[in-house]
Design a protein around this motif. Sequence first.
Motif, PDB file in Angstrom:
ATOM      1  N   SER A  78       0.857  -1.188   0.000  1.00 37.75           N
ATOM      2  CA  SER A  78       0.000   0.000   0.000  1.00 37.75           C
ATOM      3  C   SER A  78       0.890   1.234   0.000  1.00 37.75           C
ATOM      4  CB  SER A  78      -0.935  -0.007   1.207  1.00 37.75           C
ATOM      5  OG  SER A  78      -1.955   0.959   1.064  1.00 37.75           O
ATOM      6  N   VAL A  79       1.541   1.461  -1.119  1.00 43.95           N
ATOM      7  CA  VAL A  79       2.624   2.433  -1.181  1.00 43.95           C
ATOM      8  C   VAL A  79       2.154   3.853  -0.880  1.00 43.95           C
ATOM      9  CG1 VAL A  79       2.410   2.620  -3.707  1.00 43.95           C
ATOM     10  CG2 VAL A  79       4.521   3.311  -2.591  1.00 43.95           C
ATOM     11  N   THR A  80       1.009   4.269  -1.407  1.00 44.76           N
ATOM     12  CA  THR A  80       0.566   5.642  -1.173  1.00 44.76           C
ATOM     13  C   THR A  80       0.117   5.843   0.270  1.00 44.76           C
ATOM     14  OG1 THR A  80      -0.150   5.784  -3.464  1.00 44.76           O
ATOM     15  CG2 THR A  80      -0.943   7.484  -1.980  1.00 44.76           C
ATOM     16  N   TYR A  81      -0.551   4.856   0.834  1.00 40.26           N
ATOM     17  CA  TYR A  81      -0.954   4.954   2.242  1.00 40.26           C
ATOM     18  C   TYR A  81       0.260   5.193   3.129  1.00 40.26           C
ATOM     19  CZ  TYR A  81      -2.555   3.510   6.859  1.00 40.26           C
ATOM     20  OH  TYR A  81      -2.834   3.462   8.208  1.00 40.26           O
ATOM     21  N   VAL A  82       1.326   4.429   2.902  1.00 43.49           N
ATOM     22  CA  VAL A  82       2.529   4.593   3.714  1.00 43.49           C
ATOM     23  C   VAL A  82       3.164   5.955   3.475  1.00 43.49           C
ATOM     24  CG1 VAL A  82       4.820   3.672   4.209  1.00 43.49           C
ATOM     25  CG2 VAL A  82       2.924   2.121   3.819  1.00 43.49           C
ATOM     26  N   MET A  83       3.124   6.437   2.251  1.00 43.80           N
ATOM     27  CA  MET A  83       3.632   7.779   1.967  1.00 43.80           C
ATOM     28  C   MET A  83       2.877   8.835   2.773  1.00 43.80           C
ATOM     29  SD  MET A  83       4.139   7.519  -2.155  1.00 43.80           S
ATOM     30  CE  MET A  83       4.469   9.274  -2.357  1.00 43.80           C
ATOM     31  N   THR A  84       1.546   8.688   2.862  1.00 48.29           N
ATOM     32  CA  THR A  84       0.774   9.667   3.628  1.00 48.29           C
ATOM     33  C   THR A  84       1.149   9.635   5.101  1.00 48.29           C
ATOM     34  OG1 THR A  84      -1.139   8.206   4.078  1.00 48.29           O
ATOM     35  CG2 THR A  84      -1.176   9.499   2.033  1.00 48.29           C
ATOM     36  N   LYS A  85       1.387   8.445   5.629  1.00 46.97           N
ATOM     37  CA  LYS A  85       1.748   8.350   7.048  1.00 46.97           C
ATOM     38  C   LYS A  85       3.170   8.853   7.283  1.00 46.97           C
ATOM     39  CE  LYS A  85      -2.167   6.907   8.538  1.00 46.97           C
ATOM     40  NZ  LYS A  85      -3.005   7.796   9.365  1.00 46.97           N
ATOM     41  N   GLY A  86       4.038   8.727   6.282  1.00 48.45           N
ATOM     42  CA  GLY A  86       5.352   9.344   6.380  1.00 48.45           C
ATOM     43  C   GLY A  86       5.241  10.855   6.468  1.00 48.45           C
ATOM     44  N   ALA A  87       4.284  11.421   5.732  1.00 44.80           N
ATOM     45  CA  ALA A  87       4.045  12.863   5.818  1.00 44.80           C
ATOM     46  C   ALA A  87       3.570  13.258   7.206  1.00 44.80           C
ATOM     47  CB  ALA A  87       3.025  13.287   4.771  1.00 44.80           C
ATOM     48  N   VAL A  88       2.720  12.443   7.809  1.00 48.01           N
ATOM     49  CA  VAL A  88       2.268  12.699   9.176  1.00 48.01           C
ATOM     50  C   VAL A  88       3.454  12.692  10.139  1.00 48.01           C
ATOM     51  CG1 VAL A  88       0.933  11.719  11.102  1.00 48.01           C
ATOM     52  CG2 VAL A  88      -0.075  11.871   8.822  1.00 48.01           C
ATOM     53  N   ASP A  89       4.362  11.755   9.930  1.00 53.35           N
ATOM     54  CA  ASP A  89       5.538  11.660  10.809  1.00 53.35           C
ATOM     55  C   ASP A  89       6.414  12.897  10.731  1.00 53.35           C
ATOM     56  OD1 ASP A  89       4.794   9.191  11.727  1.00 53.35           O
ATOM     57  OD2 ASP A  89       6.210   8.056  10.498  1.00 53.35           O
ATOM     58  N   THR A  90       6.534  13.511   9.558  1.00 52.93           N
ATOM     59  CA  THR A  90       7.359  14.708   9.439  1.00 52.93           C
ATOM     60  C   THR A  90       6.596  15.958   9.847  1.00 52.93           C
ATOM     61  OG1 THR A  90       6.800  14.866   7.076  1.00 52.93           O
ATOM     62  CG2 THR A  90       8.851  13.744   7.649  1.00 52.93           C
ATOM     63  N   MET A  91       5.288  15.956   9.676  1.00 54.15           N
ATOM     64  CA  MET A  91       4.463  17.079  10.108  1.00 54.15           C
ATOM     65  C   MET A  91       4.483  17.236  11.622  1.00 54.15           C
ATOM     66  SD  MET A  91       0.385  17.631   9.390  1.00 54.15           S
ATOM     67  CE  MET A  91      -0.128  16.187  10.325  1.00 54.15           C
ATOM     68  N   THR A  92       4.496  16.126  12.344  1.00 55.35           N
ATOM     69  CA  THR A  92       4.343  16.161  13.798  1.00 55.35           C
ATOM     70  C   THR A  92       5.434  16.968  14.502  1.00 55.35           C
ATOM     71  OG1 THR A  92       3.070  14.111  13.828  1.00 55.35           O
ATOM     72  CG2 THR A  92       4.222  14.708  15.863  1.00 55.35           C
ATOM     73  N   PRO A  93       6.725  16.680  14.304  1.00 52.50           N
ATOM     74  CA  PRO A  93       7.739  17.491  14.999  1.00 52.50           C
ATOM     75  C   PRO A  93       7.770  18.936  14.527  1.00 52.50           C
ATOM     76  CG  PRO A  93       8.783  15.951  13.490  1.00 52.50           C
ATOM     77  CD  PRO A  93       7.338  15.570  13.558  1.00 52.50           C
ATOM     78  N   ALA A  94       7.443  19.182  13.249  1.00 50.20           N
ATOM     79  CA  ALA A  94       7.407  20.563  12.768  1.00 50.20           C
ATOM     80  C   ALA A  94       6.352  21.369  13.523  1.00 50.20           C
ATOM     81  CB  ALA A  94       7.130  20.586  11.269  1.00 50.20           C
ATOM     82  N   LEU A  95       5.160  20.783  13.699  1.00 46.09           N
ATOM     83  CA  LEU A  95       4.110  21.464  14.452  1.00 46.09           C
ATOM     84  C   LEU A  95       4.478  21.581  15.920  1.00 46.09           C
ATOM     85  CD1 LEU A  95       0.890  19.877  12.894  1.00 46.09           C
ATOM     86  CD2 LEU A  95       1.841  22.144  12.455  1.00 46.09           C
ATOM     87  N   ALA A  96       5.141  20.558  16.453  1.00 41.66           N
ATOM     88  CA  ALA A  96       5.534  20.607  17.861  1.00 41.66           C
ATOM     89  C   ALA A  96       6.442  21.796  18.140  1.00 41.66           C
ATOM     90  CB  ALA A  96       6.230  19.306  18.258  1.00 41.66           C
ATOM     91  N   LYS A  97       7.396  22.032  17.255  1.00 40.59           N
ATOM     92  CA  LYS A  97       8.298  23.169  17.442  1.00 40.59           C
ATOM     93  C   LYS A  97       7.570  24.490  17.240  1.00 40.59           C
ATOM     94  CE  LYS A  97      12.943  24.768  16.300  1.00 40.59           C
ATOM     95  NZ  LYS A  97      14.204  24.436  15.582  1.00 40.59           N
ATOM     96  N   GLU A  98       6.703  24.545  16.240  1.00 42.93           N
ATOM     97  CA  GLU A  98       5.972  25.767  15.933  1.00 42.93           C
ATOM     98  C   GLU A  98       5.047  26.190  17.074  1.00 42.93           C
ATOM     99  OE1 GLU A  98       4.852  28.943  13.340  1.00 42.93           O
ATOM    100  OE2 GLU A  98       6.410  27.423  13.063  1.00 42.93           O
TER     101      GLU A  98
END
Length: 254
Positions: free
Chosen positions: A157-177
């Motif tokens: 499920s390549v696209t599903y995993v790509m979306t969750k990878g985006a969630v993983d990178t979004m999380t620390p960015a929002l945490a710092k912001e």
Amino acid sequence: MSALAGKTAIVTGASRGIGRGIAERLARDGALVAVHYGRSEAAARETVRAIEEAGGRAFAVHAELEEPDAVDTFYAALDAGLAERGAGPGFDILVNNAAASGSGRIHELTGEVFDRLFAINVKAPLFLVQRGLDRLSDGGRIVNISSAATKRAFPESVTYVMTKGAVDTMTPALAKELAPRGITVNSVAPGYVATDMNAHRRTTPEASAALAAHSVLNRLGTPADIADVVAFLVSDDARWITGQCVDVSGGYKL
């Protein structure tokens, strides 16, 4: 006093599965819970009913997150639901749980599926946060639901995993912001959980056993396994945790 007494929590995709488990747990901890759903009003109403019968407080919020005006629709419904209960328009907790799956392997992928998964799994949570910042209390909590599949190759499920990878990178960015406001942002990464999303993988006892074997504890996860960790992250006990992805997979493929 209940850990979340006086708090308002939003759980997207809360009509069933992991989302329902999270909604029920946060309500049990004292929060007023907005139970978001996309298409299954009956299931959302059932979640609300179960919460209320257990002594909690909840209401349903409808928005189809793949639609261009989804965030406007969501917050309009949220405002109406809160107003009916003499609450709001602010809230304290946002759990971005709603997700779509089923992209398949690379040769099966279509542009329509790609666009839908990124709209629901990435765009919607990001803009729900953006549009909710003036409503989210200082010291609030955001929890994003990721996936343990991002830690291993998952071509099924390549696209599903790509979306969750985006969630993983979004999380620390929002945490710092959002740190100057005392808002923590974390994600949790489930492995295989016994929900409707992977029911097609559990059609026989042998298939279920094969999925369970991905965990070193040799069982499938339950919605409660995930909900308990989310409840911790949104509580004051987790005040010093932010920007992290917590693995809640039962030791997926260790």
